[in-house]
Write a protein that holds these residues in place. Sequence first.
Motif, PDB file in Angstrom:
ATOM      1  N   ARG A  18       0.825  -1.215   0.000  1.00 53.65           N
ATOM      2  CA  ARG A  18       0.000   0.000   0.000  1.00 53.65           C
ATOM      3  C   ARG A  18       0.860   1.266   0.000  1.00 53.65           C
ATOM      4  NH1 ARG A  18      -5.077   0.272   3.955  1.00 53.65           N
ATOM      5  NH2 ARG A  18      -5.599  -1.404   2.499  1.00 53.65           N
ATOM      6  N   ASP A  19       1.998   1.217   0.684  1.00 49.90           N
ATOM      7  CA  ASP A  19       2.813   2.421   0.852  1.00 49.90           C
ATOM      8  C   ASP A  19       3.895   2.577  -0.219  1.00 49.90           C
ATOM      9  OD1 ASP A  19       1.360   3.032   3.176  1.00 49.90           O
ATOM     10  OD2 ASP A  19       2.684   1.772   4.391  1.00 49.90           O
ATOM     11  N   GLN A  20       4.325   1.473  -0.815  1.00 56.14           N
ATOM     12  CA  GLN A  20       5.380   1.546  -1.821  1.00 56.14           C
ATOM     13  C   GLN A  20       4.832   2.010  -3.165  1.00 56.14           C
ATOM     14  OE1 GLN A  20       7.436  -2.230  -2.167  1.00 56.14           O
ATOM     15  NE2 GLN A  20       9.236  -1.402  -1.164  1.00 56.14           N
ATOM     16  N   SER A  21       5.728   2.566  -3.976  1.00 57.59           N
ATOM     17  CA  SER A  21       5.351   2.866  -5.356  1.00 57.59           C
ATOM     18  C   SER A  21       5.203   1.557  -6.124  1.00 57.59           C
ATOM     19  CB  SER A  21       6.418   3.732  -6.023  1.00 57.59           C
ATOM     20  OG  SER A  21       7.624   2.993  -6.204  1.00 57.59           O
ATOM     21  N   LEU A  22       4.500   1.619  -7.242  1.00 56.21           N
ATOM     22  CA  LEU A  22       4.282   0.414  -8.039  1.00 56.21           C
ATOM     23  C   LEU A  22       5.603  -0.178  -8.507  1.00 56.21           C
ATOM     24  CD1 LEU A  22       2.535  -1.614  -9.538  1.00 56.21           C
ATOM     25  CD2 LEU A  22       2.302   0.054 -11.402  1.00 56.21           C
TER      26      LEU A  22
END
Length: 388
Positions: free
Chosen positions: A20-24
């Motif tokens: 949820r918090d990381q970039s794709l």
Amino acid sequence: MAPSQASHTPSLATWTKSLRDQSLEASIESLIFLLKRRQVTGDECAGAIAQLLRQVVAKSKWHDVDQLLYRVQTAGARLARAAPHEPVIGNIPRPEPASSPTTSPSPARTLTSGLQVSKSMFNLLSVADPSESPVTGASTPISQAQQPFSVHALRSEVMDGIEEILDEINQADDQIASFAEIQIHPGDYVLAYQPSKTVERFLVKAASKRRFTVILASLNPPAPGEEEQPYAALRKKLNAAGVSTINLASNGLMAYIPRVNKVIFGAKAVYQNGGLLVDSGACIAAQAAHEYLKPVIALCGVYKFCPEDPSDEVSRGELGNPSSYVSYADGPELDSFEVENTTTDYIPPDLVDVYLTNLGPQTRHHLGGIYADHYKIEDIGFSLQVGE
């Protein structure tokens, strides 16, 4: 690109929590890292790929179906190349026929199912855009104000479809186990070769209804000095249910095969011809069972069905580190021969009697129907066609 050194030790659990918090792109690179290091293997791969593709749909920028298909295809190809020894990775992003009545859609099929058109994905590309009618494909005027709503609706529907995939993957073992009472009879001697989690759940379920004996065959016997026998936790569960267990090293298979009633193992993949990718040594057990006319039962979720024939590399088996069998400290003696340690085996279809899936028991002659329900011929190479 490896994960940041400041992060926690990489694992599937920490990767899942970080989605949820990381970039794709960071999520994709982190999963590639775990796949290359083989920290995500076997049954874990399917769920991890579905979760990653859910992030692709949610976080990537796209304005029409073509762009979304490309994002899914590209991500699937990168992950498949990271772990070519895990064929199940390529199954999740591949599309399915929109009319399939027996299974949840793949992420790619989800893109088409909302349009109520029974076509394969590539056939649909020419008509699937927000300015066309979702039922007839006829061109319909649409304002710029309406287009974002169409994209939002499609994104939501694809996300819901991926949730269905995750549910199907998570429920597959329980669904397979529900057929245990039919396959195992009172008094049976069952040989379970290097039982996977799927096989363990199947045996424990059978033990709740039947009294039988399980022979747990392992490729490697316990090392000298090791107190815990292989599959100690499984043995404890089976013994508590009143099921007897016998530990067996694979070199003792032939002595027990005449006594057993059936041989059971988990499959890593089922190929289009009905052949299986399995743990190393399972082919010997299947061959021995075939010679003694003992039924061989392969347990596998339908998501492990690969719509392609096995390659030469698959048929030969994957090679691993041989140091567990020979000591390189012996030095000169090792220069006179080569040692190969295969970590996987290929079992030809004529050695398999029953494919027990989450849809129920299948024979080789009925596999074609499953593939027809799941894949279109022109879509087989879908997840492997796009470059980095």
